[in-house]
Design an enzyme around this catalytic site. Structure first.
Site, mmCIF file in Angstrom:
data_model
loop_
_atom_site.group_PDB
_atom_site.id
_atom_site.type_symbol
_atom_site.label_atom_id
_atom_site.label_comp_id
_atom_site.label_asym_id
_atom_site.label_seq_id
_atom_site.Cartn_x
_atom_site.Cartn_y
_atom_site.Cartn_z
ATOM 1 N N ASP A 31 0.797 -1.225 0.000
ATOM 2 C CA ASP A 31 0.000 0.000 0.000
ATOM 3 C C ASP A 31 0.829 1.274 0.000
ATOM 4 O O ASP A 31 0.373 2.311 -0.477
ATOM 5 C CB ASP A 31 -0.964 -0.002 1.198
ATOM 6 N N TYR A 55 -9.807 -0.301 2.828
ATOM 7 C CA TYR A 55 -9.274 -0.290 4.186
ATOM 8 C C TYR A 55 -8.887 1.114 4.636
ATOM 9 O O TYR A 55 -8.461 1.952 3.832
ATOM 10 C CB TYR A 55 -8.025 -1.179 4.286
#
Length: 638
Positions: A425, A509
């Site tokens: 990420d 998320y």
């Protein structure tokens, strides 16, 4: 360790209040203005005027102070040989994040350096970040240019320290993606006090270097995400596949581009590829609906992100969409057929006298701690120059830099498409670029000091995330307590901690990153995971052991989250020193025998880790394994 030197001048400051709902008695001060920060004189009292001869000496870039042998923590007597160190304020500390103007100047400088109009038009700007200076430059800045002015950071030399009249220009690093040639390049641009202000929109930077990095792809951008979603939703075979699933309204469809990864040579980074995940909402007029609760399985899509075209498509398996359920949405309970809790009474956190921390620009002081706050597009929050003021030992350095540099989320389901879900990420998206504005009263409580963050967007504009970083104090329960059983008397100390945090969203998320500073000298890093699971759909009656069934036809694949912290430690080290060592500690049980006649003996055993290769270690909870960073044994503490 020498104690912190006293200031040679007192900067004028005024109180501000970042918490509009709190009282106006804030202890947070503004950055020094040009009038308050200059001049600073070596060997002169705070009230000493600037003489004509001293001003003339300012033309020299380097000067020598005349009393190097005097202890830094003692005030200097008045001297007719006072030498000015800085005749005007330094607007930015060397570690301050790049300002919006500096980012704009950097982009304009690089764009102007493009060889042809075609090259300039093809430039896409991934990130602009500060080139962090040498630690000796940081030490000079903290010693003589910025409060609280700590000359003890600079080593004493015979004849006096060499002190510059100005700091080196700041530099920025820019990552550029050429959309036409599919090349990634890195540029270094030098800025200065003059360059930091644009004049009539013209660039004022200087290109120091630029080079192309072959066979790589830079992080994807939100603009590319939106373009990819539009391309996929407009692709006729995709529309037909969605129609087979009963979906004809493309406004209901969510296309999340994921980096293709590197599973074979077909995925090599010579192409900019994405394999999107597909989801579908039930109502197009409900922006708060949880579309991630209805994953679309069985559709394979490969997108060329450079040219924005679908290059592979296959409708492999028809899996029914999970049934709609309004209770899976995240709006207020009464709006989706549920009921929210109504028995929670208000909890008020107030600090009528203001906070205990002090902030000057990006410099923070609290309960003997002091540090600087930074921010980058990839890492998000960075903590610099962490130190602890330890009584008579003075300022004790702890670390030069703390941050989270990467995280990886591997999924354990071997079925398509989940086996490809292995997200980096930070590197693929950017934790800082995906940060968002924090909401007072929800993300942070109490008396809050916010910091904004500035970024470049894909086309070279500058965007600002307001209230991106939150600084506030928290009550943290009991720090210490003891009761004398003979007298019945008890003493207790409450624990207060200082928290610095930001929150980012990467697709489904949310990640909350927190650095906590405690009164007992402890630093704690915490990551809070929230948001929504990345789900999969199943055929009726199907079961998979690689996940958890959470609703009919809906399951959550098993996965993990690994966070990589970068810690540039400097325990009791001055800038540039490398006198730290890492020691591994394990609990060992003493073998039965002469030293353990009662079979109860155990002890802590230390092992010095002498190299990074040797320090590739595993956790061992059974032996209570932990690691200590400390100054080399045998070296005296400065």
């Amino acid at each position: 360790m020498a104690s912190v030197a006293k200031k040679t001048t007192v900067s004028a400051s005024c109180c501000i209040n970042d918490d509009l709902s709190s009282s106006s008695s804030s202890s947070i001060s503004r950055e020094p203005t040009a009038a308050s920060a200059a001049p600073i004189l070596a060997n002169a009292p705070a009230a000493a005027p600037v003489s004509a001869s001293a001003s003339a000496n300012a033309a020299q870039d380097w000067t020598v102070a005349s009393s190097a042998d005097r202890r830094d923590d003692k005030p200097a007597p008045a001297s007719s040989k006072a030498i000015p160190l800085m005749l005007r304020a330094q607007t930015s500390h060397p570690l301050d994040p790049l300002s919006a103007t500096e980012i704009s100047v950097t982009i304009a400088t690089v764009r102007a350096a493009g060889a042809t109009p075609e090259v300039r038009d093809s430039m896409r700007f991934i990130e602009v970040v500060l080139v962090e200076p040498n630690k000796h430059v940081v030490a000079l800045a903290d010693a003589y240019f910025f409060p609280p002015f700590q000359p003890s950071l600079v080593p004493k030399t015979k004849g006096g320290p060499i002190i510059p009249t100005k700091l080196p220009p700041r530099r920025a690093r820019l990552i550029v993606y050429n959309k036409k040639s599919n090349e990634t390049s890195v540029w270094i641009v030098e800025l200065s006090e003059v360059h930091a202000v644009t004049r009539g929109g013209h660039h004022r930077g200087k290109v120091i270097s630029s080079h192309v990095i072959p066979d790589v792809q830079p992080p994807m951008d939100a603009v590319e995400y939106a373009e990819c979603e539009a391309v996929v939703k407009d692709f006729p075979p995709f529309r037909e596949a969605m129609k087979r699933r009963g979906i004809e309204d493309m406004d209901l469809v969510m296309v999340d581009p994921w980096c293709v990864g590197y599973h074979s040579e077909a995925d090599a980074p010579k192409r900019r590829l994405a394999k999107p995940l597909i989801f579908c909402r039930t109502e197009s007029d409900c922006p708060m609906e949880n579309g991630y609760a209805r994953p679309v399985e069985g559709i394979h899509v490969l997108v060329d992100m450079q040219n924005m075209i679908v290059i592979e498509f296959e409708d492999r398996k028809l899996v029914p969409l999970p049934p709609a359920d309004p209770l899976r949405n995240y709006t207020a309970g009464e709006t989706r057929g549920g009921v929210d809790r109504s028995d929670v009474k208000p909890l008020q956190i107030v600090q009528h006298e203001g906070p205990s921390f002090r902030v000057n620009g990006y410099f923070v002081e609290w309960q003997k701690w002091n540090f600087r706050i930074g921010f980058t597009p990839r890492e998000g929050l960075v903590i610099y120059s962490i130190a602890y003021v330890d009584g008579s030992r003075g300022r004790r350095p702890v670390a030069h830099r703390l941050s989270f540099v990467e995280m990886v989320v591997p999924y354990g389901d071997p079925n398509d498409p989940h086996y490809r879900k292995n997200a980096f990420d930070a590197g693929e998206d950017g934790l800082g670029k995906n940060a968002h504005s924090l909401k007072k009263g929800c993300d942070c409580l109490g008396y809050i000091k916010y910091f904004d963050a500035h970024f470049t967007n894909f086309t070279g504009g500058v965007e600002t995330i307001e209230n991106c970083v939150c600084l506030h104090e928290e009550d943290h329960g009991i720090l210490w307590k003891h009761q004398d059983w003979r007298t019945g008397l008890a003493e207790v100390r409450r624990s207060r901690r200082l928290s610095v945090s930001f929150i980012c969203t990467v697709a489904n998320y949310e990640y909350g990153f927190y650095w906590h500073f405690y009164q007992d000298g402890k630093i704690e890093a915490e990551v809070k995971l929230t948001g929504i699971l990345s789900l999969g759909a199943l055929l009726p009656g199907e079961f998979r052991k690689y996940g958890t069934m959470i609703a009919p036809g809906l399951y959550a694949p098993v996965h993990q989250h690994f966070f990589v912290a970068r810690m540039d430690m400097a325990v009791d080290c001055k800038p540039g020193e490398a006198f730290n060592q890492v020691v591994e500690v394990d609990v060992k049980v003493e073998e039965p025998g002469e030293n353990n006649v009662h079979n109860n003996a155990f002890y802590a055993e230390e092992r010095l880790l002498k190299s990074e290769l040797e320090a590739m270690r595993d956790c061992s909870p059974l032996s209570a394994r932990h690691w200590i960073t400390r100054r080399l044994i045998g070296l005296s503490t400065p």
